[in-house]
Design a protein around this motif. Structure first.
Motif, PDB file in Angstrom:
ATOM      1  N   LYS A   2      30.422 -90.633 -29.215  1.00 27.48           N
ATOM      2  CA  LYS A   2      31.020 -91.500 -30.270  1.00 27.48           C
ATOM      3  C   LYS A   2      30.205 -92.661 -30.966  1.00 27.48           C
ATOM      4  N   LEU A   3      29.564 -93.073 -29.956  1.00 30.27           N
ATOM      5  CA  LEU A   3      28.533 -94.348 -30.316  1.00 30.27           C
ATOM      6  C   LEU A   3      27.177 -94.007 -30.873  1.00 30.27           C
ATOM      7  N   GLU A   4      26.945 -92.692 -30.504  1.00 26.28           N
ATOM      8  CA  GLU A   4      25.587 -92.093 -30.924  1.00 26.28           C
ATOM      9  C   GLU A   4      25.912 -91.538 -32.491  1.00 26.28           C
ATOM     10  N   SER A   5      27.014 -90.989 -32.510  1.00 22.79           N
ATOM     11  CA  SER A   5      27.294 -90.385 -33.731  1.00 22.79           C
ATOM     12  C   SER A   5      27.470 -91.710 -34.682  1.00 22.79           C
ATOM     13  N   SER A   6      28.021 -92.899 -34.267  1.00 25.11           N
ATOM     14  CA  SER A   6      28.077 -94.015 -35.378  1.00 25.11           C
ATOM     15  C   SER A   6      26.738 -94.536 -35.475  1.00 25.11           C
ATOM     16  N   LEU A   7      25.892 -94.598 -34.445  1.00 28.12           N
ATOM     17  CA  LEU A   7      24.525 -94.937 -34.854  1.00 28.12           C
ATOM     18  C   LEU A   7      23.950 -94.075 -35.733  1.00 28.12           C
ATOM     19  N   GLU A   8      24.031 -92.668 -35.565  1.00 25.83           N
ATOM     20  CA  GLU A   8      23.350 -91.904 -36.732  1.00 25.83           C
ATOM     21  C   GLU A   8      23.911 -92.318 -38.170  1.00 25.83           C
ATOM     22  N   ARG A   9      25.147 -92.494 -38.336  1.00 24.61           N
ATOM     23  CA  ARG A   9      25.622 -92.809 -39.564  1.00 24.61           C
ATOM     24  C   ARG A   9      25.156 -94.085 -40.119  1.00 24.61           C
ATOM     25  N   GLN A  10      25.079 -94.863 -39.220  1.00 18.16           N
ATOM     26  CA  GLN A  10      24.442 -96.388 -39.556  1.00 18.16           C
ATOM     27  C   GLN A  10      22.980 -96.233 -40.055  1.00 18.16           C
ATOM     28  N   GLN A  11      22.022 -95.235 -39.380  1.00 18.53           N
ATOM     29  CA  GLN A  11      20.997 -95.190 -39.655  1.00 18.53           C
ATOM     30  C   GLN A  11      20.812 -94.344 -41.181  1.00 18.53           C
ATOM     31  N   SER A  43      20.342 -97.261 -48.215  1.00 14.86           N
ATOM     32  CA  SER A  43      20.332 -98.388 -48.845  1.00 14.86           C
ATOM     33  C   SER A  43      18.729 -99.134 -49.106  1.00 14.86           C
ATOM     34  N   ARG A  44      18.020 -98.566 -48.289  1.00 12.58           N
ATOM     35  CA  ARG A  44      16.556 -98.818 -48.471  1.00 12.58           C
ATOM     36  C   ARG A  44      16.089 -98.226 -49.850  1.00 12.58           C
ATOM     37  N   ARG A  45      16.482 -96.777 -49.768  1.00 13.10           N
ATOM     38  CA  ARG A  45      15.932 -96.210 -51.023  1.00 13.10           C
ATOM     39  C   ARG A  45      16.361 -96.675 -52.269  1.00 13.10           C
ATOM     40  N   GLU A  46      17.687 -97.260 -52.255  1.00 10.53           N
ATOM     41  CA  GLU A  46      18.316 -97.616 -53.659  1.00 10.53           C
ATOM     42  C   GLU A  46      17.669 -98.758 -53.762  1.00 10.53           C
ATOM     43  N   MET A  47      17.343 -99.756 -52.797  1.00  9.82           N
ATOM     44  CA  MET A  47      16.692-101.187 -53.214  1.00  9.82           C
ATOM     45  C   MET A  47      15.189-100.887 -53.327  1.00  9.82           C
ATOM     46  N   MET A  48      14.589 -99.829 -52.741  1.00  8.36           N
ATOM     47  CA  MET A  48      13.132 -99.469 -53.316  1.00  8.36           C
ATOM     48  C   MET A  48      13.298 -99.186 -54.808  1.00  8.36           C
ATOM     49  N   THR A  49      14.338 -98.433 -55.273  1.00  5.27           N
ATOM     50  CA  THR A  49      14.237 -97.883 -56.643  1.00  5.27           C
ATOM     51  C   THR A  49      14.385 -99.193 -57.643  1.00  5.27           C
ATOM     52  N   THR A  61      21.684-109.543 -52.787  1.00  3.39           N
ATOM     53  CA  THR A  61      22.960-108.998 -52.340  1.00  3.39           C
ATOM     54  C   THR A  61      22.671-107.878 -51.257  1.00  3.39           C
ATOM     55  N   ARG A  62      22.097-106.898 -51.982  1.00  2.00           N
ATOM     56  CA  ARG A  62      21.642-105.703 -51.055  1.00  2.00           C
ATOM     57  C   ARG A  62      20.797-106.003 -49.826  1.00  2.00           C
ATOM     58  N   LEU A  63      19.862-106.895 -49.874  1.00  2.42           N
ATOM     59  CA  LEU A  63      18.994-107.218 -48.718  1.00  2.42           C
ATOM     60  C   LEU A  63      19.732-107.789 -47.846  1.00  2.42           C
ATOM     61  N   SER A  64      20.603-108.743 -48.175  1.00  2.00           N
ATOM     62  CA  SER A  64      21.410-109.602 -47.090  1.00  2.00           C
ATOM     63  C   SER A  64      22.343-108.504 -46.598  1.00  2.00           C
ATOM     64  N   THR A 106      22.091-107.448 -42.375  1.00  2.00           N
ATOM     65  CA  THR A 106      23.067-107.572 -41.501  1.00  2.00           C
ATOM     66  C   THR A 106      23.287-106.186 -40.759  1.00  2.00           C
ATOM     67  N   ALA A 107      23.441-105.189 -41.658  1.00  2.00           N
ATOM     68  CA  ALA A 107      23.614-103.807 -41.067  1.00  2.00           C
ATOM     69  C   ALA A 107      22.335-103.489 -40.013  1.00  2.00           C
ATOM     70  N   THR A 108      21.176-103.867 -40.152  1.00  2.00           N
ATOM     71  CA  THR A 108      19.856-103.453 -39.481  1.00  2.00           C
ATOM     72  C   THR A 108      20.190-104.235 -38.070  1.00  2.00           C
ATOM     73  N   ALA A 109      20.759-105.589 -38.125  1.00  2.00           N
ATOM     74  CA  ALA A 109      20.743-106.187 -36.926  1.00  2.00           C
ATOM     75  C   ALA A 109      21.956-105.544 -36.139  1.00  2.00           C
ATOM     76  N   THR A 110      22.958-105.179 -36.805  1.00  2.00           N
ATOM     77  CA  THR A 110      24.179-104.752 -36.066  1.00  2.00           C
ATOM     78  C   THR A 110      23.394-103.272 -35.504  1.00  2.00           C
ATOM     79  N   LEU A 111      22.778-102.596 -36.132  1.00  2.00           N
ATOM     80  CA  LEU A 111      22.348-101.402 -35.548  1.00  2.00           C
ATOM     81  C   LEU A 111      21.433-101.421 -34.445  1.00  2.00           C
ATOM     82  N   GLU A 112      20.755-102.446 -34.462  1.00  2.00           N
ATOM     83  CA  GLU A 112      19.814-102.870 -33.402  1.00  2.00           C
ATOM     84  C   GLU A 112      20.864-103.202 -31.995  1.00  2.00           C
ATOM     85  N   LYS A 113      21.703-103.860 -32.426  1.00  5.18           N
ATOM     86  CA  LYS A 113      22.736-104.378 -31.175  1.00  5.18           C
ATOM     87  C   LYS A 113      23.180-103.234 -30.792  1.00  5.18           C
TER      88      LYS A 113
END
Length: 279
Positions: free
Chosen positions: A78-87, A93-99, A130-133, A137-144
């Motif tokens: 379940k945690l692996e599936s959650s990490l995949e969704r987070q990634q 989010s990265r693609r949208e911010m780059m756009t 706002t999106r970068l913030s 946070t989501a990146t830190a959560t993913l790393e944790k």
């Protein structure tokens, strides 16, 4: 109870006075000897059964380990599936911010979004901030969560190794118990054989003597019977003898006539001698 306590206290005081500082080592030595003596009195078969019971008690612990490992595997999946969704969410989010950044870098005054609404560059920069913030946070959560996953995977691997080791040790202990059981049975067979040897020297020897006495008596009776006539009240007839054809009555007449003739001759001879003597 008070008398017992006072009596025990008195004995301890007397022992302390007699032995001094040696009381504790002496008591420990006596306890060890008593424990070994009691252990020696316990049958080996009882100890083997106790070991088997103890080994059976390991089974539920191994089953519980299996259950916990199975639950942990499900949680890790379940945690692996959650990490995949987070990634995936971070990548989106990265693609949208780059756009949005591409729009700011272009120098255009307005940005037309997917909903056909136009947004000023200033509004786009605020959105990027706002999106970068949120992205950070989501990146830190993913790393944790990734570190948590790594730790849980290490713990799971360690638990699986301990489970495999426990199973191996249980199998080894079961084999050792079977070996001890076979060895104890062999010792019992040897003891039984020794008892049979002693029995052979006593019971079997007496039985053998009784049989020999009975056999001697039977042989003696048989020998006595062989010395007696084999027929009573019957005329013995030999198989090889031939029966005379003459009549027994005629044989009797001839025999007794001869006897009478001999007596008559003897009488005549005695009369002649008497006449000669008178003359």
């Amino acid at each position: 109870m008070k008398k017992c306590i006072l009596g025990a206290t008195g004995l301890m005081l007397i022992a302390g006075l007699l032995f001094g500082g040696k009381l504790i080592p002496y008591a420990q030595t006596a306890y060890d000897k008593a424990s070994r003596s009691i252990e020696q009195q316990v049958p080996i078969s009882f100890q083997i059964d106790a070991a088997k019971k103890q080994l059976e008690n390991i089974g539920p612990e191994i089953d519980d380990m299996n259950l916990q490992i199975a639950k942990e595997k499900v949680s890790i999946k379940k945690l692996e599936s959650s990490l995949e969704r987070q990634q995936e969410s971070l990548e989106k989010s990265r693609r949208e911010m780059m756009t949005l950044r591409s729009h700011v870098d272009s120098g255009d005054e307005f940005y037309v979004a997917a909903n056909s609404k136009a947004y000023t560059t200033t509004r786009v920069k605020e959105e990027l901030r706002t999106r970068l913030s949120i992205h950070k946070t989501a990146t830190a959560t993913l790393e944790k969560d990734q570190k948590v996953l790594e730790l849980r995977e290490k713990a799971l691997n360690a638990a699986m190794e301990r489970l495999a080791e426990a199973r191996s040790q249980k199998t080894e202990l079961a084999l050792q118990i079977e070996h001890l059981t076979a060895q104890n049975r062999m010792n019992e067979v040897v003891k039984t054989a020794s008892k049979l040897d002693q029995f052979d020297n006593s019971q079997l020897a007496r039985t053998r003597g009784m049989i020999e006495d009975i056999s001697a008596r039977l042989e003696t009776e048989q020998e006595m019977m062989s010395m007696m006539p084999s027929h009573y009240g019957q005329i013995p007839v030999s198989g090889d003898s031939s029966i005379a054809d003459t009549d027994v009555l005629e044989e009797m007449d001839v025999f007794f006539d001869q006897q009478d003739a001999k007596k008559a001759e003897q009488q005549d001879d005695s009369g002649e001698e008497l006449v000669s003597f008178e003359s």
